[in-house]
Design a protein around this motif. Structure first.
Motif, mmCIF file in Angstrom:
data_model
loop_
_atom_site.group_PDB
_atom_site.id
_atom_site.type_symbol
_atom_site.label_atom_id
_atom_site.label_comp_id
_atom_site.label_asym_id
_atom_site.label_seq_id
_atom_site.Cartn_x
_atom_site.Cartn_y
_atom_site.Cartn_z
ATOM 1 N N MET A 85 0.851 -1.206 0.000
ATOM 2 C CA MET A 85 0.000 0.000 0.000
ATOM 3 C C MET A 85 0.880 1.246 0.000
ATOM 4 S SD MET A 85 -3.345 0.711 0.654
ATOM 5 C CE MET A 85 -4.155 2.268 0.609
ATOM 6 N N TYR B 102 1.391 5.365 0.407
ATOM 7 C CA TYR B 102 0.841 6.539 1.088
ATOM 8 C C TYR B 102 1.573 7.786 0.621
ATOM 9 C CZ TYR B 102 -1.224 3.154 4.307
ATOM 10 O OH TYR B 102 -1.945 2.122 4.840
ATOM 11 N N PRO C 188 2.883 -1.598 4.872
ATOM 12 C CA PRO C 188 1.849 -2.646 4.879
ATOM 13 C C PRO C 188 0.494 -2.166 5.373
ATOM 14 C CG PRO C 188 3.496 -3.059 6.584
ATOM 15 C CD PRO C 188 4.012 -1.927 5.753
ATOM 16 N N ASP C 189 0.466 -1.197 6.282
ATOM 17 C CA ASP C 189 -0.825 -0.691 6.757
ATOM 18 C C ASP C 189 -0.659 0.685 7.381
ATOM 19 O OD1 ASP C 189 -0.142 -0.941 9.562
ATOM 20 O OD2 ASP C 189 -0.418 -3.105 9.333
ATOM 21 N N LEU C 190 -1.792 1.279 7.774
ATOM 22 C CA LEU C 190 -1.762 2.649 8.284
ATOM 23 C C LEU C 190 -0.954 2.765 9.574
ATOM 24 C CD1 LEU C 190 -2.844 5.548 7.733
ATOM 25 C CD2 LEU C 190 -4.684 5.041 9.327
ATOM 26 N N ASP C 191 -0.995 1.751 10.419
ATOM 27 C CA ASP C 191 -0.251 1.837 11.675
ATOM 28 C C ASP C 191 1.242 2.040 11.422
ATOM 29 O OD1 ASP C 191 -2.454 1.689 13.227
ATOM 30 O OD2 ASP C 191 -2.109 -0.344 13.974
ATOM 31 N N VAL C 192 1.782 1.310 10.431
ATOM 32 C CA VAL C 192 3.199 1.453 10.110
ATOM 33 C C VAL C 192 3.456 2.862 9.564
ATOM 34 C CG1 VAL C 192 5.074 0.620 8.646
ATOM 35 C CG2 VAL C 192 3.472 -1.016 9.674
ATOM 36 N N LEU D 90 1.731 5.562 10.105
ATOM 37 C CA LEU D 90 1.562 6.574 11.152
ATOM 38 C C LEU D 90 2.760 6.596 12.093
ATOM 39 C CD1 LEU D 90 -2.219 6.281 12.139
ATOM 40 C CD2 LEU D 90 -1.130 7.953 10.638
ATOM 41 N N GLU D 91 3.328 5.439 12.325
ATOM 42 C CA GLU D 91 4.499 5.389 13.197
ATOM 43 C C GLU D 91 5.668 6.145 12.554
ATOM 44 O OE1 GLU D 91 7.029 1.794 15.061
ATOM 45 O OE2 GLU D 91 4.861 1.470 14.935
ATOM 46 N N PRO E 192 -3.681 7.705 1.867
ATOM 47 C CA PRO E 192 -3.419 6.549 1.000
ATOM 48 C C PRO E 192 -3.658 6.893 -0.468
ATOM 49 C CG PRO E 192 -5.554 6.329 2.074
ATOM 50 C CD PRO E 192 -4.924 7.562 2.639
ATOM 51 N N HIS F 244 -9.707 3.140 16.511
ATOM 52 C CA HIS F 244 -8.376 3.523 16.031
ATOM 53 C C HIS F 244 -8.163 5.035 16.167
ATOM 54 C CE1 HIS F 244 -4.902 3.947 13.368
ATOM 55 N NE2 HIS F 244 -4.694 2.665 13.627
ATOM 56 N N ALA G 54 -9.819 2.164 2.898
ATOM 57 C CA ALA G 54 -8.962 2.864 1.937
ATOM 58 C C ALA G 54 -7.582 3.155 2.519
ATOM 59 C CB ALA G 54 -9.630 4.159 1.490
ATOM 60 N N ALA G 55 -7.525 3.523 3.793
ATOM 61 C CA ALA G 55 -6.226 3.862 4.394
ATOM 62 C C ALA G 55 -5.557 2.622 4.968
ATOM 63 C CB ALA G 55 -6.406 4.912 5.489
ATOM 64 N N ARG G 56 -6.243 1.522 4.894
ATOM 65 C CA ARG G 56 -5.815 0.252 5.443
ATOM 66 C C ARG G 56 -5.448 0.342 6.933
ATOM 67 N NH1 ARG G 56 -1.524 -3.584 2.652
ATOM 68 N NH2 ARG G 56 -2.485 -2.812 0.762
ATOM 69 N N ILE G 57 -6.457 0.681 7.698
ATOM 70 C CA ILE G 57 -6.326 0.576 9.152
ATOM 71 C C ILE G 57 -6.354 -0.916 9.464
ATOM 72 C CG2 ILE G 57 -7.576 0.931 11.331
ATOM 73 C CD1 ILE G 57 -8.305 3.713 10.326
ATOM 74 N N PRO G 58 -5.316 -1.435 10.120
ATOM 75 C CA PRO G 58 -5.233 -2.888 10.271
ATOM 76 C C PRO G 58 -6.255 -3.439 11.257
ATOM 77 C CG PRO G 58 -3.413 -1.838 11.409
ATOM 78 C CD PRO G 58 -4.169 -0.739 10.721
ATOM 79 N N ARG H 276 -6.282 -5.625 13.841
ATOM 80 C CA ARG H 276 -5.472 -6.416 14.761
ATOM 81 C C ARG H 276 -5.386 -5.729 16.117
ATOM 82 N NH1 ARG H 276 -0.462 -5.201 11.545
ATOM 83 N NH2 ARG H 276 0.132 -3.114 12.197
ATOM 84 N N ARG I 42 -3.304 2.425 23.367
ATOM 85 C CA ARG I 42 -4.500 2.159 22.575
ATOM 86 C C ARG I 42 -5.679 1.746 23.448
ATOM 87 N NH1 ARG I 42 -3.887 0.860 17.206
ATOM 88 N NH2 ARG I 42 -6.130 0.599 17.260
#
Lengths: 107, 411
Positions: free
Chosen positions: A1, A3, A81-85, A87-88, A105, B114, B162-166, B168, B178
């Motif tokens: 993905m 961004y 791979p995802d938003l968490d990565v 954002l970090e 994204p 999130h 769309a933003a791929r919030i995971p 998990r 969190r």
């Protein structure tokens, strides 16, 4: 993905100007860790030209498409791979650039 | 027939989040999961009265919802795209070695809460996806139109995709931060239920307080070792225990000192006290309590007193002092001043409260507290002015009625 990571500066309260060495080091890390796709700083908004060719002939106007206090100062494209990565990394980037960061994204 | 209806209601209560969570995990799409779960429950309403309640309703609903989801994907003829999306959003990492918290519902809660989503959106999405409330119900709770709430929830689902919030549970490093966001969402839902803000809503929305408590119980079952989760549950139980005494038959808020303590819910209080004692034991072992645990302890002191005069105010003040150290917010300082008034008199408390004016002048409780202190000091004219401001700013109908009576009793 992928961004788009935008660096947002503020005309009335600009970030500090001595960030380049840290940003370069950060870029090296992004490349080493496989996140880096593209990066670039932008020249001042006064250097922008807007072209509108939706009418009969093209119209050129001097300056950015929108006048605002905040403006785009530079961009990254990251592969994450995802938003968490993302954002970090963006949290670090904001500290390193001393500016706000927008993460968005690609479609 | 009514037995079947009861079984469906119970299944909705117990299984909704599980079904949505399992489908989200499989299909990687909150929209598909939500729609298919809703269809499965609609099918249950049709079929169970004729076929009987299946021996394992949860499994029946999950299987049915799975079939609905597959039908839907086929119907939309976008099978490949959806499967690709499912793979994208699906978390391929091995589960975090966190034992009991590796649970689909917990993933769902963390996804809905999130930090990249606005706070009010997190609350709405949690109530829909985890709580199973309908969009009209949530719209009523937050005083917005159904279409606005529908859009807000759809936008949130789109952003997640769309933003791929995971999907998990956060890693062990990120977990405490969190979890605190999740607790803030649940506390927001609870407070909206306990002191509903609308002029046209009931002053107490038991549906919301009950849902917040149910979801907090769920989080606690999934994260039993988190002290703040236990603290928040205790706080909610001890607050909710006083619900029946809190609004008079005439629809007026009843202040703590005038409440009929006999109508407090003894079972909820006993459970709340048990939880607080467990956290006190942990604190004695050197684990510093967070704000929910301290607030719960304050409520435990209040609910231990048979009478307002029996209240151990020095204990309450000590707890507020502890709370101020970890949360130096002006609202905490305001509540602390109420305890100061009981111990050192209204004059000392008023001096503290007046210092909060710059930050709290737009907050109804600030003016209500001042009004009460001024009343006790015999400064009627100033008290009246303060009540007027509090009435202007208060959104809860029972509270407005209470403040108005208090003001009109001044001479």
């Amino acid at each position: 993905m992928q961004y788009l990571v935008s660096v947002i500066d503020d005309k009335s309260n600009p970030g500090s100007t001595d960030r380049q060495p840290d940003i370069s080091a950060f870029n090296e890390r992004l490349i080493a860790d496989g996140y880096w796709v593209f990066a670039g700083g932008l020249a001042d908004t006064t250097t922008a030209t807007v072209i509108d060719n939706r009418g009969e002939q093209p119209v050129f106007s001097d300056g950015p498409f929108v006048e605002s206090k905040e403006y785009l100062a530079g961009v990254w494209v990251w592969e994450a791979p995802d938003l968490d990565v993302a954002l970090e990394l963006a949290t670090e980037a904001s500290k390193i650039c001393d500016r706000k960061i927008e993460v968005r994204p690609f479609q | 027939m009514s037995e079947v209806r009861e079984a469906i209601t119970r299944a909705h209560h117990d299984e909704w989040a599980r079904v949505v969570a399992a489908l989200t995990r499989r299909f990687g799409d909150l929209g598909i999961a939500e729609d298919s779960a809703a269809e499965a429950f609609a099918t249950a309403v049709e079929r169970w009265p004729a076929d009987g309640v299946p021996p394992n309703p949860g499994a029946w609903l999950t299987t049915t919802a799975n079939h609905k989801a597959i039908d839907r994907i086929r119907r939309e003829n976008k099978r490949d795209d959806k499967h690709k999306e499912a793979r994208m959003v699906h978390d391929d990492d091995p589960p975090e070695p966190l034992g009991a918290i590796d649970d689909d519902r917990l993933r769902l809660i963390f996804t809905c809460c999130h930090p990249a989503l606005a706070m009010e959106t997190r609350a709405a999405l949690t109530l829909r996806m985890v709580g199973g409330l309908t969009v009209p119900e949530i719209a009523r709770a937050f005083l917005v139109t159904e279409s606005a709430m529908g859009r807000r929830i759809t936008r949130a689902k789109d952003k997640i995709k769309a933003a791929r919030i995971p999907y998990r549970v956060p890693s062990a490093d990120d977990l405490p931060a969190r979890v605190s966001g999740v607790l803030a969402v649940l506390f927001l839902v609870f407070n909206e239920g306990y002191l509903a803000t609308g002029p046209d809503t009931d002053p107490v929305r038991h549906d919301l307080t009950a849902e917040a408590i149910r979801l907090t119980r769920l989080i606690r079952a999934l994260l039993p070792d988190d002290g703040e989760v236990t603290g928040l549950l205790a706080l909610m139980l001890l607050t909710d225990a006083r619900r029946n005494a809190r609004v008079s038959a005439g629809g007026e808020l009843v202040a703590l000192d005038e409440q009929d303590r006999g109508s407090w819910d003894a079972a909820l209080i006993a459970e709340g006290h048990r939880l607080v004692r467990a956290r006190l034991a942990a604190a004695a072992a050197g684990i510093a309590p967070g704000r929910y645990q301290i607030l719960a302890a304050i409520n435990a002191v209040h609910t231990s007193a048979r009478d307002m005069r029996d209240t151990d105010w020095s204990q309450i003040l000590a707890l507020y002092d502890q709370l101020v150290r970890i949360d130096p917010s002006p609202i905490i300082a305001l509540n602390r001043a109420v305890a100061v008034a009981e111990l050192d008199g209204p004059e000392v408390a008023l001096a503290t409260v007046d210092r909060l004016e710059p930050t709290l002048s737009g907050y109804h409780a600030y003016h209500a507290t001042r009004a009460d202190l001024l009343r006790r000091l015999g400064r009627s004219q100033q008290s009246r002015t303060a009540y007027d401001k509090a009435i202007d700013l208060a959104g809860n109908t029972a509270e407005t009625a209470y403040l108005t009576r208090r003001r009109d009793q001044l001479r």
